[in-house]
Design a protein around this motif. Sequence first.
Motif, PDB file in Angstrom:
ATOM      1  N   CYS A 192       0.826  -1.205   0.000  1.00 19.98           N
ATOM      2  CA  CYS A 192       0.000   0.000   0.000  1.00 19.98           C
ATOM      3  C   CYS A 192       0.869   1.267   0.000  1.00 19.98           C
ATOM      4  O   CYS A 192       1.716   1.452   0.879  1.00 19.98           O
ATOM      5  CB  CYS A 192      -0.895  -0.032   1.232  1.00 19.98           C
ATOM      6  N   SER A 193       0.632   2.150  -0.967  1.00 18.85           N
ATOM      7  CA  SER A 193       1.393   3.402  -1.043  1.00 18.85           C
ATOM      8  C   SER A 193       1.167   4.283   0.176  1.00 18.85           C
ATOM      9  O   SER A 193       2.088   4.942   0.651  1.00 18.85           O
ATOM     10  CB  SER A 193       1.018   4.179  -2.308  1.00 18.85           C
ATOM     11  N   LEU A 194      -0.065   4.314   0.693  1.00 19.25           N
ATOM     12  CA  LEU A 194      -0.345   5.107   1.889  1.00 19.25           C
ATOM     13  C   LEU A 194       0.442   4.578   3.076  1.00 19.25           C
ATOM     14  O   LEU A 194       1.058   5.354   3.822  1.00 19.25           O
ATOM     15  CB  LEU A 194      -1.849   5.114   2.199  1.00 19.25           C
ATOM     16  N   ALA A 195       0.465   3.261   3.259  1.00 18.10           N
ATOM     17  CA  ALA A 195       1.220   2.676   4.370  1.00 18.10           C
ATOM     18  C   ALA A 195       2.703   2.988   4.246  1.00 18.10           C
ATOM     19  O   ALA A 195       3.364   3.318   5.236  1.00 18.10           O
ATOM     20  CB  ALA A 195       1.002   1.162   4.422  1.00 18.10           C
ATOM     21  N   ARG A 196       3.240   2.914   3.050  1.00 24.91           N
ATOM     22  CA  ARG A 196       4.660   3.197   2.833  1.00 24.91           C
ATOM     23  C   ARG A 196       4.960   4.671   3.109  1.00 24.91           C
ATOM     24  O   ARG A 196       6.003   5.014   3.651  1.00 24.91           O
ATOM     25  CB  ARG A 196       5.072   2.770   1.438  1.00 24.91           C
ATOM     26  N   THR A 197       4.033   5.555   2.741  1.00 22.98           N
ATOM     27  CA  THR A 197       4.199   6.983   3.023  1.00 22.98           C
ATOM     28  C   THR A 197       4.174   7.236   4.518  1.00 22.98           C
ATOM     29  O   THR A 197       5.025   7.963   5.054  1.00 22.98           O
ATOM     30  CB  THR A 197       3.084   7.796   2.335  1.00 22.98           C
ATOM     31  N   ASP A 201     -16.984  11.725  -1.729  1.00 19.07           N
ATOM     32  CA  ASP A 201     -18.112  11.231  -2.517  1.00 19.07           C
ATOM     33  C   ASP A 201     -17.880  11.320  -4.025  1.00 19.07           C
ATOM     34  O   ASP A 201     -18.659  10.758  -4.795  1.00 19.07           O
ATOM     35  CB  ASP A 201     -19.378  12.015  -2.159  1.00 19.07           C
ATOM     36  N   ALA A 202     -16.844  12.019  -4.441  1.00 19.48           N
ATOM     37  CA  ALA A 202     -16.612  12.222  -5.871  1.00 19.48           C
ATOM     38  C   ALA A 202     -15.497  11.343  -6.428  1.00 19.48           C
ATOM     39  O   ALA A 202     -15.018  11.585  -7.531  1.00 19.48           O
ATOM     40  CB  ALA A 202     -16.283  13.699  -6.124  1.00 19.48           C
ATOM     41  N   VAL A 203     -15.100  10.326  -5.678  1.00 25.11           N
ATOM     42  CA  VAL A 203     -13.993   9.471  -6.114  1.00 25.11           C
ATOM     43  C   VAL A 203     -14.465   8.020  -6.156  1.00 25.11           C
ATOM     44  O   VAL A 203     -15.158   7.557  -5.247  1.00 25.11           O
ATOM     45  CB  VAL A 203     -12.787   9.601  -5.149  1.00 25.11           C
ATOM     46  N   ARG A 204     -14.084   7.312  -7.206  1.00 25.23           N
ATOM     47  CA  ARG A 204     -14.355   5.881  -7.323  1.00 25.23           C
ATOM     48  C   ARG A 204     -13.008   5.162  -7.397  1.00 25.23           C
ATOM     49  O   ARG A 204     -12.363   5.160  -8.443  1.00 25.23           O
ATOM     50  CB  ARG A 204     -15.175   5.594  -8.574  1.00 25.23           C
ATOM     51  N   PRO A 205     -12.555   4.577  -6.300  1.00 21.85           N
ATOM     52  CA  PRO A 205     -11.282   3.845  -6.329  1.00 21.85           C
ATOM     53  C   PRO A 205     -11.373   2.632  -7.255  1.00 21.85           C
ATOM     54  O   PRO A 205     -12.391   1.948  -7.287  1.00 21.85           O
ATOM     55  CB  PRO A 205     -11.079   3.397  -4.878  1.00 21.85           C
ATOM     56  N   ARG A 206     -10.331   2.400  -8.014  1.00 24.54           N
ATOM     57  CA  ARG A 206     -10.233   1.267  -8.929  1.00 24.54           C
ATOM     58  C   ARG A 206      -8.902   0.568  -8.714  1.00 24.54           C
ATOM     59  O   ARG A 206      -7.918   1.201  -8.310  1.00 24.54           O
ATOM     60  CB  ARG A 206     -10.308   1.739 -10.389  1.00 24.54           C
ATOM     61  N   PRO A 207      -8.827  -0.716  -9.022  1.00 25.82           N
ATOM     62  CA  PRO A 207      -7.542  -1.425  -8.883  1.00 25.82           C
ATOM     63  C   PRO A 207      -6.471  -0.779  -9.769  1.00 25.82           C
ATOM     64  O   PRO A 207      -6.755  -0.360 -10.891  1.00 25.82           O
ATOM     65  CB  PRO A 207      -7.865  -2.844  -9.365  1.00 25.82           C
ATOM     66  N   GLY A 208      -5.260  -0.688  -9.228  1.00 20.65           N
ATOM     67  CA  GLY A 208      -4.135  -0.141  -9.991  1.00 20.65           C
ATOM     68  C   GLY A 208      -3.213  -1.256 -10.453  1.00 20.65           C
ATOM     69  O   GLY A 208      -3.387  -2.418 -10.077  1.00 20.65           O
ATOM     70  N   PRO A 209      -2.211  -0.911 -11.256  1.00 21.88           N
ATOM     71  CA  PRO A 209      -1.323  -1.935 -11.809  1.00 21.88           C
ATOM     72  C   PRO A 209      -0.516  -2.676 -10.749  1.00 21.88           C
ATOM     73  O   PRO A 209      -0.120  -3.824 -10.962  1.00 21.88           O
ATOM     74  CB  PRO A 209      -0.413  -1.157 -12.760  1.00 21.88           C
ATOM     75  N   GLY A 210      -0.285  -2.058  -9.603  1.00 23.78           N
ATOM     76  CA  GLY A 210       0.463  -2.723  -8.538  1.00 23.78           C
ATOM     77  C   GLY A 210      -0.437  -3.393  -7.513  1.00 23.78           C
ATOM     78  O   GLY A 210       0.042  -3.930  -6.522  1.00 23.78           O
ATOM     79  N   GLY A 211      -1.740  -3.386  -7.755  1.00 25.65           N
ATOM     80  CA  GLY A 211      -2.675  -3.964  -6.807  1.00 25.65           C
ATOM     81  C   GLY A 211      -2.605  -5.487  -6.798  1.00 25.65           C
ATOM     82  O   GLY A 211      -2.706  -6.126  -7.837  1.00 25.65           O
ATOM     83  N   ARG A 212      -2.373  -6.025  -5.632  1.00 24.81           N
ATOM     84  CA  ARG A 212      -2.357  -7.476  -5.472  1.00 24.81           C
ATOM     85  C   ARG A 212      -2.563  -7.803  -4.006  1.00 24.81           C
ATOM     86  O   ARG A 212      -2.444  -6.940  -3.147  1.00 24.81           O
ATOM     87  CB  ARG A 212      -1.062  -8.077  -5.991  1.00 24.81           C
ATOM     88  N   ARG A 213      -2.861  -9.054  -3.726  1.00 24.55           N
ATOM     89  CA  ARG A 213      -3.018  -9.503  -2.342  1.00 24.55           C
ATOM     90  C   ARG A 213      -1.636  -9.526  -1.695  1.00 24.55           C
ATOM     91  O   ARG A 213      -0.794 -10.340  -2.066  1.00 24.55           O
ATOM     92  CB  ARG A 213      -3.650 -10.878  -2.308  1.00 24.55           C
TER      93      ARG A 213
END
Length: 167
Positions: free
Chosen positions: A11-16, A139-151
Motif C-alpha cells: 500500500c502506497s499510503l502505508a509506505r508513506t 463522494d466524488a472518487v471511485r477507487p479502482r484497482p491499480g497496476p500494482g494492486g495485489r493480495r
Amino acid sequence: MRQTSFAAMQCSLARTLELVGDWWSPLVLRDLYLGVHRFDELVADLGISRNLLTTRLADLVAGGVVRRVRYADRPPRHSYELTDAGRDLIPVLLAMTAWGDRWATPEGGPPIRFEHERCGHEFVPTVHCSACGEPVTADAVRPRPGPGGRRAPGTTILPEVLADRPG
C-alpha cells in the motif's frame, strides 16, 4: 500479532506513513518549508527534545525526504532542507492544515494563512482533479484497482473490495 515491515507493504499510503507518519515528522517538514533549517532552531520552534529530533531527522534523511547540508566545519554543523520528495509533500501538509483550520482550529483562529504567489490571493488549500480541475471529495472518487494492486500486506482484501464496487 506480527508486524509487517515497511518494505513488505504493498500500500502506497502505508509506505508513506512509514516515512512521515509519526506525530513530529510533518511538523519538522513544515518548519523546513517555512525556513527553519538549523537543528537548534527546530528544537526551539517545535519544543521537541534533541534526542527525538535527531531520530526524526535521521529517519527523514534515510527516507529521502530531507537532506543534511554541512554549513560549518569547526565544529561540524549541519542544516536540513527538503529534497524534491519532501517538497512534493508540502501540498499534502497544506491540505492537512486546511482540514485542521476547519475541524480543529486553535483558539484565536488559524496560525498561518496561505497566499498563492502567482495571483497574490489568500487561499484555502484544496485537492482538485488533475484532469478536469474539479474539487475532489470523498463522494466524488471511485477507487479502482491499480497496476500494482495485489493480495499483499497492506492490500490483502482490497483487490476484491475494489473489484466488487459498482460503476
